[in-house]
Design a protein around this motif. Structure first.
Motif, PDB file in Angstrom:
ATOM      1  N   LEU A 133       0.827  -1.206   0.000  1.00 45.14           N
ATOM      2  CA  LEU A 133       0.000   0.000   0.000  1.00 45.14           C
ATOM      3  C   LEU A 133       0.861   1.256   0.000  1.00 45.14           C
ATOM      4  CD1 LEU A 133      -2.827  -1.043   2.495  1.00 45.14           C
ATOM      5  CD2 LEU A 133      -3.031  -0.721   0.031  1.00 45.14           C
ATOM      6  N   ARG A 134       1.947   1.238   0.757  1.00 45.31           N
ATOM      7  CA  ARG A 134       2.826   2.405   0.807  1.00 45.31           C
ATOM      8  C   ARG A 134       3.414   2.683  -0.568  1.00 45.31           C
ATOM      9  NH1 ARG A 134       5.948   3.992   5.829  1.00 45.31           N
ATOM     10  NH2 ARG A 134       7.020   5.910   5.257  1.00 45.31           N
ATOM     11  N   LEU A 135       3.840   1.626  -1.245  1.00 41.30           N
ATOM     12  CA  LEU A 135       4.404   1.782  -2.586  1.00 41.30           C
ATOM     13  C   LEU A 135       3.361   2.335  -3.556  1.00 41.30           C
ATOM     14  CD1 LEU A 135       6.757   1.297  -4.585  1.00 41.30           C
ATOM     15  CD2 LEU A 135       5.807  -0.991  -4.959  1.00 41.30           C
ATOM     16  N   ARG A 136       2.173   1.737  -3.566  1.00 42.19           N
ATOM     17  CA  ARG A 136       1.143   2.113  -4.536  1.00 42.19           C
ATOM     18  C   ARG A 136       0.524   3.480  -4.256  1.00 42.19           C
ATOM     19  NH1 ARG A 136      -2.242  -3.573  -5.232  1.00 42.19           N
ATOM     20  NH2 ARG A 136      -0.657  -4.706  -6.418  1.00 42.19           N
ATOM     21  N   ILE A 137       0.248   3.752  -2.980  1.00 38.45           N
ATOM     22  CA  ILE A 137      -0.512   4.952  -2.624  1.00 38.45           C
ATOM     23  C   ILE A 137       0.380   6.168  -2.380  1.00 38.45           C
ATOM     24  CG2 ILE A 137      -2.080   5.960  -0.910  1.00 38.45           C
ATOM     25  CD1 ILE A 137      -3.236   3.152  -0.501  1.00 38.45           C
ATOM     26  N   GLU A 148       6.581  16.906 -14.429  1.00 41.94           N
ATOM     27  CA  GLU A 148       5.125  16.778 -14.433  1.00 41.94           C
ATOM     28  C   GLU A 148       4.641  15.333 -14.449  1.00 41.94           C
ATOM     29  OE1 GLU A 148       3.214  17.879 -18.250  1.00 41.94           O
ATOM     30  OE2 GLU A 148       5.218  18.459 -18.919  1.00 41.94           O
ATOM     31  N   TYR A 149       5.568  14.392 -14.562  1.00 40.09           N
ATOM     32  CA  TYR A 149       5.173  12.980 -14.582  1.00 40.09           C
ATOM     33  C   TYR A 149       5.449  12.335 -13.221  1.00 40.09           C
ATOM     34  CZ  TYR A 149       4.914  13.855 -19.557  1.00 40.09           C
ATOM     35  OH  TYR A 149       4.585  14.391 -20.777  1.00 40.09           O
ATOM     36  N   LYS A 150       4.737  11.256 -12.940  1.00 44.09           N
ATOM     37  CA  LYS A 150       4.848  10.594 -11.648  1.00 44.09           C
ATOM     38  C   LYS A 150       6.022   9.621 -11.626  1.00 44.09           C
ATOM     39  CE  LYS A 150      -0.165  10.916 -10.963  1.00 44.09           C
ATOM     40  NZ  LYS A 150      -1.430  10.171 -10.805  1.00 44.09           N
ATOM     41  N   ILE A 151       6.469   9.292 -10.429  1.00 43.75           N
ATOM     42  CA  ILE A 151       7.584   8.359 -10.289  1.00 43.75           C
ATOM     43  C   ILE A 151       7.272   7.029 -10.978  1.00 43.75           C
ATOM     44  CG2 ILE A 151       8.676   6.840  -8.577  1.00 43.75           C
ATOM     45  CD1 ILE A 151       9.248   9.220  -6.871  1.00 43.75           C
ATOM     46  N   LYS A 152       6.018   6.603 -10.942  1.00 43.42           N
ATOM     47  CA  LYS A 152       5.662   5.335 -11.578  1.00 43.42           C
ATOM     48  C   LYS A 152       5.880   5.370 -13.090  1.00 43.42           C
ATOM     49  CE  LYS A 152       0.698   6.229 -12.259  1.00 43.42           C
ATOM     50  NZ  LYS A 152      -0.678   5.765 -11.930  1.00 43.42           N
ATOM     51  N   ASP A 153       5.924   6.566 -13.693  1.00 46.59           N
ATOM     52  CA  ASP A 153       6.182   6.680 -15.128  1.00 46.59           C
ATOM     53  C   ASP A 153       7.665   6.482 -15.437  1.00 46.59           C
ATOM     54  OD1 ASP A 153       3.482   7.302 -15.854  1.00 46.59           O
ATOM     55  OD2 ASP A 153       3.793   9.310 -15.052  1.00 46.59           O
ATOM     56  N   TYR A 154       8.509   6.780 -14.460  1.00 44.23           N
ATOM     57  CA  TYR A 154       9.954   6.635 -14.648  1.00 44.23           C
ATOM     58  C   TYR A 154      10.461   5.271 -14.218  1.00 44.23           C
ATOM     59  CZ  TYR A 154       9.839  11.757 -15.022  1.00 44.23           C
ATOM     60  OH  TYR A 154       9.560  13.049 -15.394  1.00 44.23           O
ATOM     61  N   LEU A 155       9.887   4.730 -13.143  1.00 43.26           N
ATOM     62  CA  LEU A 155      10.391   3.490 -12.551  1.00 43.26           C
ATOM     63  C   LEU A 155       9.468   2.319 -12.884  1.00 43.26           C
ATOM     64  CD1 LEU A 155      11.479   4.828  -9.044  1.00 43.26           C
ATOM     65  CD2 LEU A 155      12.856   4.614 -11.135  1.00 43.26           C
ATOM     66  N   LYS A 156       9.946   1.437 -13.739  1.00 46.50           N
ATOM     67  CA  LYS A 156       9.171   0.262 -14.143  1.00 46.50           C
ATOM     68  C   LYS A 156       9.748  -1.034 -13.579  1.00 46.50           C
ATOM     69  CE  LYS A 156       6.509   2.746 -16.909  1.00 46.50           C
ATOM     70  NZ  LYS A 156       5.071   2.957 -16.622  1.00 46.50           N
ATOM     71  N   ALA A 162      11.752  -0.485  -5.629  1.00 47.73           N
ATOM     72  CA  ALA A 162      12.290  -0.769  -4.301  1.00 47.73           C
ATOM     73  C   ALA A 162      13.197   0.358  -3.817  1.00 47.73           C
ATOM     74  CB  ALA A 162      13.062  -2.082  -4.314  1.00 47.73           C
ATOM     75  N   THR A 163      13.931   0.986  -4.742  1.00 47.38           N
ATOM     76  CA  THR A 163      14.851   2.068  -4.376  1.00 47.38           C
ATOM     77  C   THR A 163      14.081   3.292  -3.893  1.00 47.38           C
ATOM     78  OG1 THR A 163      16.455   1.263  -6.005  1.00 47.38           O
ATOM     79  CG2 THR A 163      16.765   3.497  -5.179  1.00 47.38           C
ATOM     80  N   ALA A 164      12.988   3.611  -4.562  1.00 45.20           N
ATOM     81  CA  ALA A 164      12.158   4.747  -4.141  1.00 45.20           C
ATOM     82  C   ALA A 164      11.460   4.440  -2.819  1.00 45.20           C
ATOM     83  CB  ALA A 164      11.140   5.080  -5.223  1.00 45.20           C
ATOM     84  N   LEU A 165      10.943   3.214  -2.679  1.00 46.13           N
ATOM     85  CA  LEU A 165      10.288   2.810  -1.438  1.00 46.13           C
ATOM     86  C   LEU A 165      11.280   2.834  -0.279  1.00 46.13           C
ATOM     87  CD1 LEU A 165       7.802   1.653   0.053  1.00 46.13           C
ATOM     88  CD2 LEU A 165       8.566  -0.626  -0.641  1.00 46.13           C
ATOM     89  N   ASP A 166      12.495   2.398  -0.547  1.00 48.82           N
ATOM     90  CA  ASP A 166      13.555   2.356   0.459  1.00 48.82           C
ATOM     91  C   ASP A 166      13.809   3.743   1.049  1.00 48.82           C
ATOM     92  OD1 ASP A 166      15.838   0.972   1.778  1.00 48.82           O
ATOM     93  OD2 ASP A 166      17.038   2.305   0.541  1.00 48.82           O
TER      94      ASP A 166
END
Length: 238
Positions: A133-137, A148-156, A162-166
């Motif tokens: 949930l923390r990762l997704r939300i 202007e784009y979200k992190i999910k657009d850059y990190l696939k 995991a690096t961003a969540l970390d």
């Protein structure tokens, strides 16, 4: 990613916080609030009988507090052990620990229920759900500063997420700025690359890896270069 924080049943009380618990090392802060009391409350709502067995019957509980700020009400959750919290609780947990007992076994009754709860499969499942949930939300929807784009657009990739969540678990307020700085560095080195990551197509993984090599090592937080190397060497993230 949890290897950078702790095992599912990790419990410690040696830094500024009263105690930290679990794979995300959620804390009870010096006032008795924090992410772990919230997790306790949610677990109590989902599994009241199990909460009573694991926590209440062993002296631990979580209480709701409503704080008024102007016309707004803020709900907070506070952890208690035998009806004490804050500095008194911190002192109780650390009784008997000192220079003279260094490297010796010391019985700590308030900690034992937390260790037991952290080994419970239902509570461990709760921890895993919280990671997801923390990762997704909270992490993937972040828009880096200056973009202007979200992190999910850059990190696939798994490693990228995991690096961003970390970092978000370690220093959540810094993610949008530090990832923005990583993008600034990337575009300085690659000025012809589209600012829209959705246009990267077959080159996406290559570009993402280049961004991660900078972001992973320059993120602010505790031992971030070491943590990033550990993530890169984790077989689950290949």
């Amino acid at each position: 990613m949890s290897e950078n924080e702790g095992n599912l049943d990790s419990v410690q009380s040696y830094d500024s916080e009263i105690v930290t618990v679990g794979a995300m090392q959620k804390t009870v802060n010096p006032e008795g609030y924090g992410e772990f009391p919230i997790q306790m409350h949610e677990f109590k709502e989902e599994y009241p009988d199990r909460f009573k067995k694991l926590f209440e019957n062993c002296g631990w509980n979580v209480k709701k507090e409503v704080i008024k700020v102007k016309k707004k009400e803020i709900i907070k959750w506070r952890a208690y052990y035998q009806d004490i919290t804050g500095q008194d609780l911190k002192n109780k947990i650390r009784e008997g620990f000192g220079v003279k007992t260094y490297k010796k076994k010391v019985k700590c009754i308030p900690i034992e229920p937390l260790i037991n709860a952290a080994k419970d499969p239902y509570f461990q499942a709760k921890q895993i759900e919280d990671f997801i949930l923390r990762l997704r939300i909270h992490v993937l929807p972040i828009i880096p500063i200056g973009y202007e784009y979200k992190i999910k657009d850059y990190l696939k990739t798994k490693l990228g997420k995991a690096t961003a969540l970390d970092q978000h678990i370690n220093r959540p307020a810094y993610v949008k700025e530090d990832f923005g700085k990583a993008l600034n560095h990337f575009y300085k080195e690659n000025p012809s690359v589209s600012k829209n990551p959705n246009n990267w197509k077959d080159s996406h993984e290559t570009y993402e890896n280049e961004i991660l090599e900078y972001y992973g090592k320059h993120r602010r937080g505790t031992h971030m270069p070491l943590r990033y190397n550990q993530l890169k060497n984790n077989s689950h993230l290949k």
